[in-house]
Design a protein around this motif. Structure first.
Motif, PDB file in Angstrom:
ATOM      1  N   CYS A   8      -8.927  73.461   0.576  1.00 45.23           N
ATOM      2  CA  CYS A   8      -9.771  74.093   1.583  1.00 45.23           C
ATOM      3  C   CYS A   8     -11.001  74.711   0.916  1.00 45.23           C
ATOM      4  O   CYS A   8     -10.863  75.456  -0.057  1.00 45.23           O
ATOM      5  CB  CYS A   8      -8.978  75.168   2.313  1.00 45.23           C
ATOM      6  N   CYS A  11     -10.804  78.932   1.639  1.00 43.33           N
ATOM      7  CA  CYS A  11      -9.837  79.835   0.990  1.00 43.33           C
ATOM      8  C   CYS A  11      -9.258  79.278  -0.311  1.00 43.33           C
ATOM      9  O   CYS A  11      -8.625  80.011  -1.059  1.00 43.33           O
ATOM     10  CB  CYS A  11      -8.712  80.179   1.955  1.00 43.33           C
ATOM     11  N   ARG A  13      -6.821  77.042  -0.705  1.00 42.61           N
ATOM     12  CA  ARG A  13      -5.434  76.569  -0.623  1.00 42.61           C
ATOM     13  C   ARG A  13      -5.398  75.071  -0.388  1.00 42.61           C
ATOM     14  O   ARG A  13      -6.356  74.484   0.109  1.00 42.61           O
ATOM     15  CB  ARG A  13      -4.705  77.241   0.538  1.00 42.61           C
ATOM     16  N   LYS A  14      -4.241  74.459  -0.681  1.00 42.23           N
ATOM     17  CA  LYS A  14      -4.060  73.044  -0.368  1.00 42.23           C
ATOM     18  C   LYS A  14      -3.855  72.889   1.131  1.00 42.23           C
ATOM     19  O   LYS A  14      -3.197  73.714   1.767  1.00 42.23           O
ATOM     20  CB  LYS A  14      -2.845  72.476  -1.092  1.00 42.23           C
ATOM     21  N   MET A  15      -4.412  71.842   1.696  1.00 45.42           N
ATOM     22  CA  MET A  15      -4.286  71.588   3.126  1.00 45.42           C
ATOM     23  C   MET A  15      -3.031  70.770   3.396  1.00 45.42           C
ATOM     24  O   MET A  15      -2.627  69.961   2.565  1.00 45.42           O
ATOM     25  CB  MET A  15      -5.514  70.848   3.633  1.00 45.42           C
ATOM     26  N   LYS A  16      -2.432  70.994   4.542  1.00 43.02           N
ATOM     27  CA  LYS A  16      -1.229  70.265   4.954  1.00 43.02           C
ATOM     28  C   LYS A  16      -1.625  69.108   5.857  1.00 43.02           C
ATOM     29  O   LYS A  16      -2.509  69.247   6.694  1.00 43.02           O
ATOM     30  CB  LYS A  16      -0.276  71.183   5.732  1.00 43.02           C
ATOM     31  N   GLN A  23      -5.924  66.656   8.138  1.00 39.12           N
ATOM     32  CA  GLN A  23      -5.252  67.729   7.409  1.00 39.12           C
ATOM     33  C   GLN A  23      -5.740  69.083   7.897  1.00 39.12           C
ATOM     34  O   GLN A  23      -6.886  69.215   8.322  1.00 39.12           O
ATOM     35  CB  GLN A  23      -5.508  67.580   5.917  1.00 39.12           C
ATOM     36  N   HIS A  24      -4.845  70.084   7.837  1.00 39.27           N
ATOM     37  CA  HIS A  24      -5.148  71.429   8.315  1.00 39.27           C
ATOM     38  C   HIS A  24      -4.856  72.465   7.243  1.00 39.27           C
ATOM     39  O   HIS A  24      -4.007  72.259   6.392  1.00 39.27           O
ATOM     40  CB  HIS A  24      -4.286  71.795   9.523  1.00 39.27           C
ATOM     41  N   CYS A  25      -5.549  73.608   7.336  1.00 35.52           N
ATOM     42  CA  CYS A  25      -5.288  74.760   6.485  1.00 35.52           C
ATOM     43  C   CYS A  25      -4.967  75.948   7.386  1.00 35.52           C
ATOM     44  O   CYS A  25      -5.367  75.976   8.551  1.00 35.52           O
ATOM     45  CB  CYS A  25      -6.523  75.064   5.623  1.00 35.52           C
ATOM     46  N   ARG A  26      -4.273  76.946   6.835  1.00 42.53           N
ATOM     47  CA  ARG A  26      -3.890  78.113   7.628  1.00 42.53           C
ATOM     48  C   ARG A  26      -5.079  78.948   8.091  1.00 42.53           C
ATOM     49  O   ARG A  26      -5.009  79.627   9.099  1.00 42.53           O
ATOM     50  CB  ARG A  26      -2.969  79.022   6.820  1.00 42.53           C
ATOM     51  N   CYS A  27      -6.192  78.881   7.347  1.00 43.21           N
ATOM     52  CA  CYS A  27      -7.336  79.744   7.668  1.00 43.21           C
ATOM     53  C   CYS A  27      -8.175  79.209   8.825  1.00 43.21           C
ATOM     54  O   CYS A  27      -9.110  79.877   9.258  1.00 43.21           O
ATOM     55  CB  CYS A  27      -8.219  79.922   6.432  1.00 43.21           C
ATOM     56  N   SER A  30     -10.168  72.356   8.975  1.00 44.27           N
ATOM     57  CA  SER A  30      -9.497  71.064   9.059  1.00 44.27           C
ATOM     58  C   SER A  30     -10.362  70.024   8.372  1.00 44.27           C
ATOM     59  O   SER A  30     -11.548  70.244   8.131  1.00 44.27           O
ATOM     60  CB  SER A  30      -9.266  70.657  10.512  1.00 44.27           C
TER      61      SER A  30
END
Length: 69
Positions: A8, A11, A13-16, A23-27, A30
């Motif tokens: 991402c 932030c 972090r690795k995206m899911k 793919q998406h990130c918690r913050c 996408s």
């Protein structure tokens, strides 16, 4: 082509992966294969759309927006 473990830009972090090519990130960020990085909004709906290509049915991720009636 894109890596399956995107990082991402906001932030770090690795995206899911939700669907192949999406793919998406918690913050709230996408990534979509043809669109690149974008920020999600509450009115976006992510779904799979079936397409026939060379006699085979393939599913592609699509972003839809609900229509107000």
């Amino acid at each position: 082509m894109g890596r399956s473990n995107k990082v991402c830009p906001r932030c770090g972090r690795k995206m899911k992966q939700q669907f192949i090519g999406l793919q998406h990130c918690r913050c709230g960020m996408s990534w979509k294969k043809d669109r690149g990085f974008f920020e999600r909004t509450p009115d976006m709906v992510f779904c799979l759309q079936r397409k026939v290509s060379k006699g085979k049915i393939k599913q592609r991720p699509v972003i839809r927006f609900p229509e107000d009636h």
